[in-house]
Design a protein around this motif. Structure first.
Motif, PDB file in Angstrom:
ATOM      1  N   VAL A 204       0.885  -1.074   0.022  1.00 53.28           N
ATOM      2  CA  VAL A 204      -0.044   0.266   0.124  1.00 53.28           C
ATOM      3  C   VAL A 204       0.991   1.291   0.175  1.00 53.28           C
ATOM      4  O   VAL A 204       0.841   2.226  -0.834  1.00 53.28           O
ATOM      5  N   PHE A 205       2.028   1.355   0.779  1.00 47.91           N
ATOM      6  CA  PHE A 205       2.741   2.499   0.878  1.00 47.91           C
ATOM      7  C   PHE A 205       3.258   2.832  -0.492  1.00 47.91           C
ATOM      8  O   PHE A 205       3.663   3.704  -1.030  1.00 47.91           O
ATOM      9  N   MET A 206       3.951   1.553  -1.260  1.00 47.72           N
ATOM     10  CA  MET A 206       4.551   1.715  -2.280  1.00 47.72           C
ATOM     11  C   MET A 206       3.509   2.235  -3.335  1.00 47.72           C
ATOM     12  O   MET A 206       3.694   3.305  -4.496  1.00 47.72           O
ATOM     13  N   LEU A 207       2.302   1.930  -3.417  1.00 46.87           N
ATOM     14  CA  LEU A 207       1.292   2.197  -4.531  1.00 46.87           C
ATOM     15  C   LEU A 207       0.967   3.515  -4.246  1.00 46.87           C
ATOM     16  O   LEU A 207       0.549   4.434  -5.102  1.00 46.87           O
ATOM     17  N   VAL A 208       0.719   3.935  -2.832  1.00 47.00           N
ATOM     18  CA  VAL A 208       0.074   5.422  -2.424  1.00 47.00           C
ATOM     19  C   VAL A 208       1.263   6.536  -2.854  1.00 47.00           C
ATOM     20  O   VAL A 208       1.254   7.218  -3.416  1.00 47.00           O
ATOM     21  N   VAL A 209       2.260   6.158  -1.849  1.00 47.63           N
ATOM     22  CA  VAL A 209       3.579   7.174  -1.788  1.00 47.63           C
ATOM     23  C   VAL A 209       4.389   6.916  -2.952  1.00 47.63           C
ATOM     24  O   VAL A 209       4.711   7.928  -3.715  1.00 47.63           O
ATOM     25  N   GLY A 210       4.984   5.687  -2.843  1.00 48.71           N
ATOM     26  CA  GLY A 210       6.159   5.452  -3.952  1.00 48.71           C
ATOM     27  C   GLY A 210       5.361   5.871  -5.427  1.00 48.71           C
ATOM     28  O   GLY A 210       6.426   6.107  -6.201  1.00 48.71           O
ATOM     29  N   PHE A 235      20.026   4.133  -8.926  1.00 48.18           N
ATOM     30  CA  PHE A 235      20.672   3.280  -7.997  1.00 48.18           C
ATOM     31  C   PHE A 235      19.948   3.558  -6.646  1.00 48.18           C
ATOM     32  O   PHE A 235      19.762   2.648  -5.676  1.00 48.18           O
ATOM     33  N   ALA A 236      19.982   4.863  -6.176  1.00 47.63           N
ATOM     34  CA  ALA A 236      19.314   5.256  -4.888  1.00 47.63           C
ATOM     35  C   ALA A 236      18.097   4.799  -4.919  1.00 47.63           C
ATOM     36  O   ALA A 236      17.737   4.224  -3.585  1.00 47.63           O
ATOM     37  N   ILE A 237      17.473   4.835  -5.842  1.00 45.17           N
ATOM     38  CA  ILE A 237      15.998   4.516  -5.648  1.00 45.17           C
ATOM     39  C   ILE A 237      15.869   2.838  -5.506  1.00 45.17           C
ATOM     40  O   ILE A 237      15.218   2.292  -4.715  1.00 45.17           O
ATOM     41  N   SER A 238      16.578   2.020  -6.250  1.00 45.46           N
ATOM     42  CA  SER A 238      16.711   0.763  -6.317  1.00 45.46           C
ATOM     43  C   SER A 238      16.793   0.311  -4.979  1.00 45.46           C
ATOM     44  O   SER A 238      16.286  -0.757  -4.481  1.00 45.46           O
ATOM     45  N   LEU A 239      18.191   0.345  -4.744  1.00 46.88           N
ATOM     46  CA  LEU A 239      18.715   0.096  -3.595  1.00 46.88           C
ATOM     47  C   LEU A 239      18.191   0.646  -2.168  1.00 46.88           C
ATOM     48  O   LEU A 239      17.878  -0.160  -1.153  1.00 46.88           O
ATOM     49  N   GLY A 240      17.904   1.892  -2.243  1.00 52.35           N
ATOM     50  CA  GLY A 240      17.178   2.358  -1.057  1.00 52.35           C
ATOM     51  C   GLY A 240      15.607   1.913  -0.882  1.00 52.35           C
ATOM     52  O   GLY A 240      15.320   1.791   0.376  1.00 52.35           O
ATOM     53  N   VAL A 241      14.902   1.745  -1.848  1.00 52.80           N
ATOM     54  CA  VAL A 241      13.610   1.042  -1.417  1.00 52.80           C
ATOM     55  C   VAL A 241      13.933  -0.589  -1.101  1.00 52.80           C
ATOM     56  O   VAL A 241      13.047  -0.822  -0.043  1.00 52.80           O
ATOM     57  N   SER A 252      11.543  -9.054   1.827  1.00 50.79           N
ATOM     58  CA  SER A 252      12.764  -9.349   1.457  1.00 50.79           C
ATOM     59  C   SER A 252      13.308  -8.291   0.470  1.00 50.79           C
ATOM     60  O   SER A 252      12.622  -7.583   0.047  1.00 50.79           O
ATOM     61  N   PHE A 253      14.630  -8.149   0.336  1.00 46.14           N
ATOM     62  CA  PHE A 253      15.317  -7.277  -0.354  1.00 46.14           C
ATOM     63  C   PHE A 253      14.661  -7.390  -1.884  1.00 46.14           C
ATOM     64  O   PHE A 253      14.330  -6.388  -2.470  1.00 46.14           O
ATOM     65  N   ALA A 254      14.548  -8.586  -2.164  1.00 46.27           N
ATOM     66  CA  ALA A 254      14.175  -8.889  -3.601  1.00 46.27           C
ATOM     67  C   ALA A 254      12.890  -8.363  -4.005  1.00 46.27           C
ATOM     68  O   ALA A 254      12.688  -7.680  -4.842  1.00 46.27           O
ATOM     69  N   LEU A 255      11.932  -8.592  -3.023  1.00 48.61           N
ATOM     70  CA  LEU A 255      10.520  -8.139  -3.202  1.00 48.61           C
ATOM     71  C   LEU A 255      10.406  -6.388  -3.198  1.00 48.61           C
ATOM     72  O   LEU A 255       9.884  -6.043  -3.957  1.00 48.61           O
ATOM     73  N   GLY A 256      11.220  -5.955  -2.448  1.00 46.31           N
ATOM     74  CA  GLY A 256      11.343  -4.363  -2.447  1.00 46.31           C
ATOM     75  C   GLY A 256      11.620  -3.946  -3.552  1.00 46.31           C
ATOM     76  O   GLY A 256      11.127  -3.111  -4.184  1.00 46.31           O
ATOM     77  N   ALA A 257      12.837  -4.438  -4.261  1.00 46.69           N
ATOM     78  CA  ALA A 257      13.381  -3.925  -5.350  1.00 46.69           C
ATOM     79  C   ALA A 257      12.502  -4.259  -6.574  1.00 46.69           C
ATOM     80  O   ALA A 257      12.238  -3.286  -7.645  1.00 46.69           O
ATOM     81  N   GLY A 261      10.795  -1.118  -8.949  1.00 38.50           N
ATOM     82  CA  GLY A 261      11.129  -1.398 -10.251  1.00 38.50           C
ATOM     83  C   GLY A 261       9.665  -1.208 -11.197  1.00 38.50           C
ATOM     84  O   GLY A 261       9.430  -0.578 -12.053  1.00 38.50           O
ATOM     85  N   MET A 262       8.516  -1.861 -10.521  1.00 37.32           N
ATOM     86  CA  MET A 262       7.524  -1.971 -11.174  1.00 37.32           C
ATOM     87  C   MET A 262       6.773  -0.734 -10.855  1.00 37.32           C
ATOM     88  O   MET A 262       6.013  -0.323 -12.057  1.00 37.32           O
ATOM     89  N   ILE A 263       6.872   0.069  -9.900  1.00 40.42           N
ATOM     90  CA  ILE A 263       6.526   1.372  -9.899  1.00 40.42           C
ATOM     91  C   ILE A 263       6.751   2.405 -11.223  1.00 40.42           C
ATOM     92  O   ILE A 263       6.195   3.246 -11.727  1.00 40.42           O
ATOM     93  N   LEU A 264       8.371   2.135 -11.071  1.00 42.21           N
ATOM     94  CA  LEU A 264       9.023   3.150 -12.168  1.00 42.21           C
ATOM     95  C   LEU A 264       8.639   2.661 -13.572  1.00 42.21           C
ATOM     96  O   LEU A 264       8.465   3.336 -14.627  1.00 42.21           O
TER      97      LEU A 264
END
Ligand code: AMP
Length: 575
Positions: A204-210, A235-241, A252-257, A261-264
């Motif tokens: 939800v956070f990613m869909l609304v804010v991200g 890089f900052a966005i992919s690693l940071g998220v 997991s890192f993988a799911l976050g990354a 990417g999907m948002i972008l």
């Protein structure tokens, strides 16, 4: 050896050895992945000589996973994910269950408790993201339906593993045979609720804010015009998220990354963003394989041959059969079922995380851990072979599915998506439609010359298609591209891309198809001219030379105009 610089030595020795072994195995037509794994074995603790720091290697590997999943997200939309849910969800669940049951069965045969058997089975159930993506990318399957199903399936497995990792500590008592642990169901239900809640909160956070903030940042940076800053932003966005997701939401890192990417991917800058991550992504993916290789103790092959064979049987055959059966059950064709089976017939990073946790919770014996690690490395090594067998099988069964296109210089039959061959003939093939290519293409179209463009920038491709130009999408240096452009029947090939190294590959491939084809290429230096000519270019145009000529011509014509002009004209002149 510099013991005080473990990070540097791990990165440097890892990359250098990976390069050496990768190049060696490539010579004998084996996937370079195997070379990277061998490099890991050589610098691992079980072989003499230099031993790299495993913890550092693992962390470097994680960065590779983040960048890879970010890249997958960039090519994957929510719509795609949603469209494959009907098969990916049951598929992943059935496959995980089947592998767990088989693992438990083997554990039972080896005299382990039920808890240890289940843990062993779970560790065999999830495929490696990196291996799957590499396999899919190499074969250009990511954007196909089979590719989407496999990636969706992987995401479901990923979520299942996130849940497993969180739940295991809570369930450890039960799995260890402590019946009392079962009594308090709340103690079991809570972690599940909390974990699902956190995953949901993250989404939800990613869909609304991200979704609002990330594209805004990238657009802002793109407008500053600084390439360096744009790269940094990506890089900052992919690693940071990914990092934020793991720290704040326990995802997991993988799911976050993947989500970043999907948002972008909804923003038009996505392709540029994807390209920016490519070089680093490749370097870290190599380190991932090196870090896996480091875990392998070759002695296990002699010490435990039968249990190892049984473990491999579960990973390669058992899991494949389960996946095959469920995909067929859902009415998909053999080719889809086989691709998905082959891509999931391996285990990787999740298994390592699971065995580490299992050992610390007393749910995994050292023997179990060694079998899982050996199973992982051997299944990763065999994975390209598995795909190859599948390719052969498909070729025998469904000749149309492999398209009958045989890339020049490549003896191995790999099941790539076939590209249709252009019906154009006596046409001009233009590679690259940027500053140079677009001018050429305009003039050719004005002169009614039949034209085919090969471009890898989606924005340009869309525009060209709307204008009615025949376009082939992708890197012209990739296999099959030039065949699909029918260069054999073309009147000429114009390689209008700025990278002469890649240009050289394209020229060489085209030359192999047609010895008489006129090929004109673009260069920026004398060395590049020599390189392109060496690979078969008929003529090479150096941009800088043409600019110099045009400048000279301009100044000569200005001077001529000056002398011809009457005194008192209002042309500016140096007084
Ligand atoms: P420019 O340097 O402005 O002429 O742009 C070069 C164009 O070539 C860009 O639109 C790139 O997307 C495209 N391009 C570069 N390399 C390749 C390649 N290997 N295959 C296809 N298109 C390419």
């Amino acid at each position: 050896m510099h013991h005080n610089t473990p990070l540097i030595s791990t990165v440097v020795v890892g990359l250098v050895l990976a390069f050496v072994f990768g190049a060696l195995v490539q010579r004998v037509r084996v996937s370079p992945l195997v070379g990277y794994l061998l490099a890991g074995v050589v610098m691992g603790p079980f072989t003499p000589g230099f031993v790299a720091d495993q913890n550092i290697a693992n962390e470097l590997a994680e960065i590779g996973i983040i960048l890879l999943m970010f890249g997958v997200g960039l090519h994957f939309s929510l719509k795609d994910l949603w469209s494959v849910r009907a098969i990916a969800l049951p598929g992943a669940v059935v496959q995980i269950s089947a592998a767990t049951v088989m693992g438990w069965g083997l554990g039972w045969a080896l005299g382990w408790s039920t808890g240890k058997g289940i843990m062993f089975g779970l560790a065999l159930s999830t495929a490696s993201t990196v291996v799957l993506l590499r396999a899919m990318q190499e074969r250009r399957l990511i954007e196909t339906e089979r590719g989407r199903i496999a990636v969706g399936w992987l995401i479901v497995e990923d979520i299942a593993m996130v849940l497993t990792l969180v739940l295991l500590p809570a369930l450890a008592g039960l799995l260890n045979g402590d019946a009392g642990a079962m009594a308090d169901w709340r103690a079991l239900a809570w972690p599940i609720v909390i974990t699902l809640g956190k995953v949901a909160a993250f989404v939800v956070f990613m869909l609304v804010v991200g979704r609002r903030v990330i594209p805004w940042i990238l657009h802002y940076v793109a407008h500053t015009g600084s390439r360096e800053l744009f790269r940094l932003a990506v890089f900052a966005i992919s690693l940071g998220v990914a990092f934020g997701a793991a720290t704040l939401f326990d995802v997991s890192f993988a799911l976050g990354a993947f989500f970043a990417g999907m948002i972008l991917s909804e923003s038009e800058l996505s392709q540029r963003a994807a390209n920016e991550t490519l070089p680093l992504r490749d370097a870290f993916a190599v380190l991932f394989f090196v870090s896996v290789g480091m875990l392998f103790d070759p002695a296990i092959i002699v010490k435990e041959p039968l249990p190892l064979l049984a473990t491999l049987f579960i990973i390669l055959v058992g899991k494949s059969l389960a996946a095959f059966a469920i995909v067929r059950l859902f009415g998909h064709p053999n080719s889809t079922a086989l691709t998905i089976s082959a891509s999931l017939a391996q285990i990787g990073e999740f298994s390592f995380i699971l065995v580490t946790l299992g050992v610390s919770l007393g749910l995994m014996t050292d023997r179990g851990r060694d079998l899982v690690l050996a199973g992982a490395i051997i299944s990763i090594m065999l994975n390209p072979l598995w795909f190859e067998l599948l390719g052969r099988f498909l070729k025998d069964k469904e000749p149309a599915a492999s398209g009958g296109i045989k890339p020049a210089g490549e003896a191995r039959p790999v099941p790539r998506e076939p590209l249709p061959i252009s019906a154009l003939s006596n046409h001009v093939v233009l590679v690259g439609h940027g500053r140079v290519g677009s001018v050429v293409s305009r003039a050719l179209r004005d002169a009614q010359t039949p034209l085919l463009v090969i471009e890898d920038n989606p924005g340009t491709i869309e525009r060209l298609k709307q204008e009615g130009v025949e376009v082939i999408t992708g890197n012209a240096a990739a296999p099959d591209m030039l065949q699909a452009a029918n260069v054999g029947a073309a009147r000429g090939l114009l390689v209008a891309i700025p990278d002469a190294f890649e240009g050289g590959q394209i020229v060489a491939k085209a030359r192999a198809i047609s010895p008489s084809l006129p090929i004109i290429a673009r260069a920026h230096s004398e060395e590049e001219i020599a390189h392109l000519k060496f690979h078969g270019a008929t003529s090479v145009i150096m941009g800088e030379m043409e600019i110099a000529r045009a400048m000279l011509a301009q100044i000569a014509s200005d001077a001529a105009a000056d002398t011809a002009e009457p005194v008192g004209s209002n042309r500016p002149s140096a007084a």
